[in-house]
Scaffold this active site. Structure first.
Site, PDB file in Angstrom:
ATOM      1  N   GLY A   8       0.812  -1.211   0.000  1.00  0.00           N
ATOM      2  CA  GLY A   8       0.000   0.000   0.000  1.00  0.00           C
ATOM      3  C   GLY A   8       0.840   1.253   0.000  1.00  0.00           C
ATOM      4  N   ALA A   9       1.925   1.239   0.786  1.00  0.00           N
ATOM      5  CA  ALA A   9       2.807   2.407   0.897  1.00  0.00           C
ATOM      6  C   ALA A   9       4.052   1.972   1.650  1.00  0.00           C
ATOM      7  CB  ALA A   9       2.112   3.557   1.619  1.00  0.00           C
ATOM      8  N   MET A  10       5.069   2.839   1.666  1.00  0.00           N
ATOM      9  CA  MET A  10       6.331   2.540   2.338  1.00  0.00           C
ATOM     10  C   MET A  10       6.886   3.800   2.963  1.00  0.00           C
ATOM     11  SD  MET A  10       8.633   0.490   3.295  1.00  0.00           S
ATOM     12  CE  MET A  10      10.114   0.968   4.178  1.00  0.00           C
ATOM     13  N   ASN A  63       9.843   5.085   3.764  1.00  0.00           N
ATOM     14  CA  ASN A  63      11.215   5.554   3.593  1.00  0.00           C
ATOM     15  C   ASN A  63      11.362   6.965   4.166  1.00  0.00           C
ATOM     16  OD1 ASN A  63      11.519   3.264   1.649  1.00  0.00           O
ATOM     17  ND2 ASN A  63      10.250   4.581   0.382  1.00  0.00           N
ATOM     18  N   HIS A  89      -0.523   6.834   8.425  1.00  0.00           N
ATOM     19  CA  HIS A  89       0.276   5.670   8.804  1.00  0.00           C
ATOM     20  C   HIS A  89       1.750   5.879   8.465  1.00  0.00           C
ATOM     21  CE1 HIS A  89       0.630   1.224   9.508  1.00  0.00           C
ATOM     22  NE2 HIS A  89       1.712   1.396   8.742  1.00  0.00           N
ATOM     23  N   GLU A  90       2.019   6.279   7.221  1.00  0.00           N
ATOM     24  CA  GLU A  90       3.419   6.419   6.796  1.00  0.00           C
ATOM     25  C   GLU A  90       4.124   7.566   7.515  1.00  0.00           C
ATOM     26  OE1 GLU A  90       4.443   3.886   5.284  1.00  0.00           O
ATOM     27  OE2 GLU A  90       2.397   3.208   4.962  1.00  0.00           O
ATOM     28  N   GLU A 130       4.849  -1.369  13.172  1.00  0.00           N
ATOM     29  CA  GLU A 130       3.567  -1.387  12.458  1.00  0.00           C
ATOM     30  C   GLU A 130       2.359  -1.270  13.375  1.00  0.00           C
ATOM     31  OE1 GLU A 130       3.534  -0.860   9.508  1.00  0.00           O
ATOM     32  OE2 GLU A 130       5.465  -1.546   8.728  1.00  0.00           O
TER      33      GLU A 130
END
Length: 940
Positions: free
Chosen positions: A338-340, A342, A374-375, A397
């Site tokens: 979904g996303a990362m 970094n 979230h990210e 997480e």
């Protein structure tokens, strides 16, 4: 091309620095990145490496064998800690025409024990020109490779001395990955049909080693200085701002990026593309930029505003300034997860970032804000403070998932995110009720096991137990604790016990402050938060609390809840459970900590009913023994609003897991008066699978009749709150799929009008899914949807079209859909959607088996994508024949092709549970429906 480079050799401290000057011809990229190692070859005398000392040479026969036949001097999956990295100087040149890349990395090392061996990671790349820069000079190193563990051994003929600093230089080359991890190629098609190529990274969990040689474990934090060579038609972005661009021979450009803060390798990121960007600055002075393909840049405004608002919120909430000068968010056309997170360059699926106010739905807005929240939470939980090893992934997480809801409840109250939190707990319990579940904190070693940690237990269960602790201790005490935890461990790594170990840790701080906030019901001496948390993080599963009321006496007992009939896996479990409850006598929420297998509490007076787990703030289920369920059912049938919507959803969930089906169905009758989204959707969630397992028209009629009044109240427009709009979409879609005539008629009319306008007519966004589903039932409607899907630039619209096409009854179209026409990143979701379709479940199963080896190569063993495929395709099977078929296929696999994955055992358990349920409950279900029909006819 001719390049001129200068050489100066000098020693500063204990690090030898090299600059040089030479004329050399050749391709600019090769000159730029490989000239240093080439000159070292010319200038450094080569000492044979046969004299290099290996650890445990006496036991060389027990060591692994490197690719050249020599003993490899390390036999463990985890790297040794004799040497750790301090700084990486990384230069990389991706070629988007030949789809490969070359690079040079210089790693500054800190030596903690005398050694002549450096062990680090590299995967599927050609390594050359490897040297050690030591105080006594430059030395060539021998390189051994052990592909099974993705490890390199760099062997020196002299000892690296404890306390000294060294540098190793490695040149490397590899192809851009065909998968969605490492440094991989992506592409997109413009509206004119042109295919454009880009290269981007996805390094979590163990894929940085496929992009450059490195110490690819989260505890090996270091600083990174990155340079990227590119063509002028592209841009390059990375974790840090670009400080300068240098023109190179051959028309290439080299972008130099500022040095990062100290961080783990999995957080390194860079992208080479033709993206455009829009930017704003936060109140704290951080530049926020959204990157997307040029034709979609006009869909970034909402994400930009959300990112600014959320980063400002976290900056204030955590009382720790965001440490980087910028935060980029990039929408990647080809992206698996979904996303990362970094650091400084978060990456997303396009559906997770792009929002069109005219075309995107209320659920799209909710989803985009949640994923950004979230990210950005990860910039603190995960990036600033990182788990030491992947066994404690939940520290990243679980906290980030939890902070999604905390942050949005404050920054976007109109989204009503609390209405959707319970769904996360229900999803976690579905997995956690299997004997194949795992503790939140659980040992893992190899990459497949690590990938499997990215599941509902680490994310959703982690968030739910944090929410339970917050509710138990009060939000004020909890916030104090997590802020102190972040400040204590900034730029460090943590383990699970840090949440409950000493005076510097989060739970200890919470415990220190908890008396102030909770003295009305607990004294600090009695409360041991460490003991509470250990019971939730170090053992798998969750408790079932049985409540029996006898006058003023309430008898309590606990046991592990499991779906299996075998009691042995539930033995030996004991939780410290923060119970909450309310009664018919008062709206006051009472609290009680259940620490033993059984206990008794006393009510001030006798009551008509008692409801435990108020608003489902706790991660446990409750069984009401004796007359308890009858009291609850009576309450819901006569005065359901005496309980909150979340309480009602909680009861619906629990009753269908714990009691005879006919009792659960009696409780469900009250749903004809239900309007709250969580209770309605949970009702659907329990009843629709019964229909699918039973495949009887009577059950479908019951569900439609139950919700008919609520369906009829829905307007075919976009009015109302986010929760009301999401519920409208859900109800109208259900009604159309189940052939409720008024909805089918309306949706057919709207689809025909939309089709006649060639798709230009503006449909109310929240009802488009229902309209598209009806349109996809006819061949010409399906074909029209597919053409619009191929050319649409609105990602949310494409997503709804894709789902509608997947639930079509047209088998030839379904076969086409999961063939060559879908972008590979979308294929798993499409296959799972087709598997839910009565006309497509066999097609999906056949596809999964025929393409298994391709899928695990593309998406990686153990990944959430593969797990979702396995469980999603098989979780509705309810016959022994299908169980045998599933066992035969997965049983034929080897460990290398996935036979040991946890999701396969979960699939077996789920099918076995479905078989048991069907054998036990089908007669009950049919009898109850017959009784209901008889009573209805008698009433009429």
């Amino acid at each position: 091309m001719l390049g001129v480079y200068c050489v100066t050799l000098h020693v500063s401290g204990e690090i030898l620095h090299l600059v040089f000057c030479v004329c050399i011809s050749g391709p600019a990229s090769v000159v730029t990145m490989l000239v240093a190692p080439l000159l070292l070859v010319l200038f450094v005398p080569f000492s044979p490496s046969s004299g290099a000392q290996l650890p445990n040479q006496a036991k060389a026969k027990d060591l692994p064998i490197a690719t050249n036949g020599q003993p490899f001097p390390w036999d463990r999956m985890r790297l040794p800690t004799t040497v750790t990295p301090l700084h990486y100087d990384l230069a990389i040149h991706p070629n988007l025409t030949t789809l490969d890349f070359t690079g040079v990395v210089r790693i500054e090392l800190d030596v903690h024990e005398d050694t002549n061996t450096v062990i680090l990671h590299a995967k599927q790349m050609q390594i050359s020109n490897v040297f050690l820069l030591a105080p006594e000079g430059i030395k060539r190193l021998q390189v051994l490779e052990y592909p099974r563990f993705h490890q390199l051994a760099l062997l020196s003929d002299s000892m690296l001395i404890k306390g000294r600093k060294y540098e190793v230089h490695l040149a490397f080359a590899a192809n851009l990955s065909d998968s969605f991890h490492g440094f991989y190629k992506g592409s997109y098609r413009t509206s004119s049909g042109e295919v454009r190529v880009l290269a981007s990274t996805q390094f979590e969990a163990t894929f940085a080693r496929g992009a450059f040689p490195c110490f690819d474990e989260p505890a090996f934090k270091a600083n990174f200085t990155i340079r990227i060579i590119r063509e002028p038609r592209h841009i390059a972005i990375s974790n840090m701002p670009m400080v300068k661009t240098v023109e190179l021979p051959g028309g290439l450009l080299e972008d130099h990026f500022d040095t990062t803060v100290k961080m783990s390798t999995y957080l390194v990121a860079y992208i080479v593309s033709d993206f455009k960007s829009v930017s704003k600055t936060t109140q704290h002075g951080v530049k926020i930029s959204i990157y997307a393909v040029p034709e979609k840049i006009d869909q970034t405004a909402f994400a930009l505003d959300a990112a600014v608002k959320l980063l400002d919120f976290y900056d204030d909430y955590f009382d720790i300034p965001y440490p980087l000068p910028k935060q980029d968010l990039a929408a990647i056309p080809d992206f698996q997860s979904g996303a990362m997170e970094n650091w400084g360059l978060t990456t997303y699926r396009e559906t997770g970032l792009l929002f069109d106010p005219e075309k995107s739905s209320a659920s799209d807005k909710l989803g985009i804000t949640k994923v950004i929240a979230h990210e950005l939470a990860h910039q603190w939980f995960g990036n600033l403070v990182t788990m030491e090893w992947w066994n404690d992934l939940w520290l990243n997480e679980g906290f980030a998932k939890f902070m999604e809801f905390i942050s949005l409840d404050i920054t976007y109250p109109e989204l009503h995110v609390d209405d959707f939190f319970l769904a996360k707990c229900f999803e976690a319990m579905e997995v956690d009720s299997l004997s194949s579940s795992h503790p939140v904190s659980t040992p893992v070693e190899n990459p497949t096991q690590i990938q499997e940690m990215f599941d509902d237990v680490s994310y959703d269960k982690g968030a739910c137990i944090l929410n339970m602790l917050r509710d138990f201790l009060t939000p004020e005490a909890f916030e104090i604790g997590i802020v102190r935890y972040l400040k204590r461990y900034s730029y460090q790594n943590t383990v699970n016990s840090h949440l409950s170990f000493n005076s510097c840790d989060v739970v200890a701080f919470i415990q220190h402050y908890v008396c102030l906030y909770t003295q009305k019901w607990y004294s600090g001496d009695e409360l041991d938060v460490r003991a509470i948390m250990d019971t939730w993080t170090l053992q798998e599963g969750f408790p079932l609390v049985t409540v029996e009321v006898r006058g003023r006496e309430v008898r309590l007992s606990q046991e592990r809840y499991l779906k299996t009939d075998d009691p042995s896996p539930s033995e030996g479990f004991l939780w410290q459970i923060p119970l909450t409850y309310k009664t018919s006598a008062s709206n006051t929420v009472h609290r009680f900590l259940l620490k033993t297998k059984t206990d008794v509490l006393f009510l001030p007076e006798e009551v008509d009913w008692v409801k435990f787990n108020v608003d489902m703030s706790g991660y446990y289920m409750v069984h009401y023994a004796g007359e308890g369920w009858n009291s609850v059912i009576k309450l819901l049938q006569h005065n359901h609003t005496a309980l909150s919507g979340n309480d009602r959803a909680n009861l619906i969930h629990n009753v269908f897991q714990l009691v005879r089906l006919d009792t659960a169905l009696e409780l469900s009758l009250y749903l004809s008066r239900e309007t709250k989204i969580m209770a309605v959707t949970q009702g659907f969630g329990e009843l629709v699978p019964l229909y699918k397992l039973m495949e009887k028209r009577d059950m479908k009629s019951y569900i439609v009749d139950l919700f008919q009044d609520l369906i009829d109240q829905q307007e075919w427009n976009d009015s109302g709150s986010v929760s009301q709009r999401v519920l409208r979409s859900y109800l109208l879609l259900f009604a159309c799929v189940r052939n409720y005539a008024p909805c089918v008629t309306k949706a057919t009319q709207l689809f025909n009008q939309w089709k006649d306008s060639d798709g230009t007519m503006s449909l109310p966004v929240d009802i488009t899914m229902a309209v598209f589903v009806i349109g996809a039932r006819m061949p010409e409607g399906w074909d029209f949807l597919f053409e619009k899907y191929r050319h649409s630039l609105q990602m949310s619209v494409k997503s709804r079209m894709k789902t509608a096409m997947a639930v079509s009854p047209l088998q030839d179209k379904l076969k086409c859909l999961i063939g060559e026409i879908m972008k590979t990143q979308d294929l798993p979701d499409v296959v799972v959607s087709v598997s839910k379709n009565p006309h497509g479940y066999q097609l999906a199963w056949d596809f999964l088996r025929a393409n298994w080896h391709t899928m695990i190569k593309k998406f990686d063993l153990g990944s959430h994508t593969i797990s979702h495929l396995v469980t999603g395709v098989t979780n509705q099977y309810s016959t022994r024949e299908m169980l045998d078929e599933v066992r035969n296929f997965f049983g034929s696999l080897t460990e290398e092709t996935g036979s040991e994955m946890r999701c396969i055992q979960q699939a077996y358990e789920t099918i076995e549970d479905n078989i048991r349920w069907t054998d036990k409950n089908l007669p009950l279900l049919q009898a109850w429906l017959d009784k209901l029909l008889f009573n209805t006819l008698k009433t009429d």
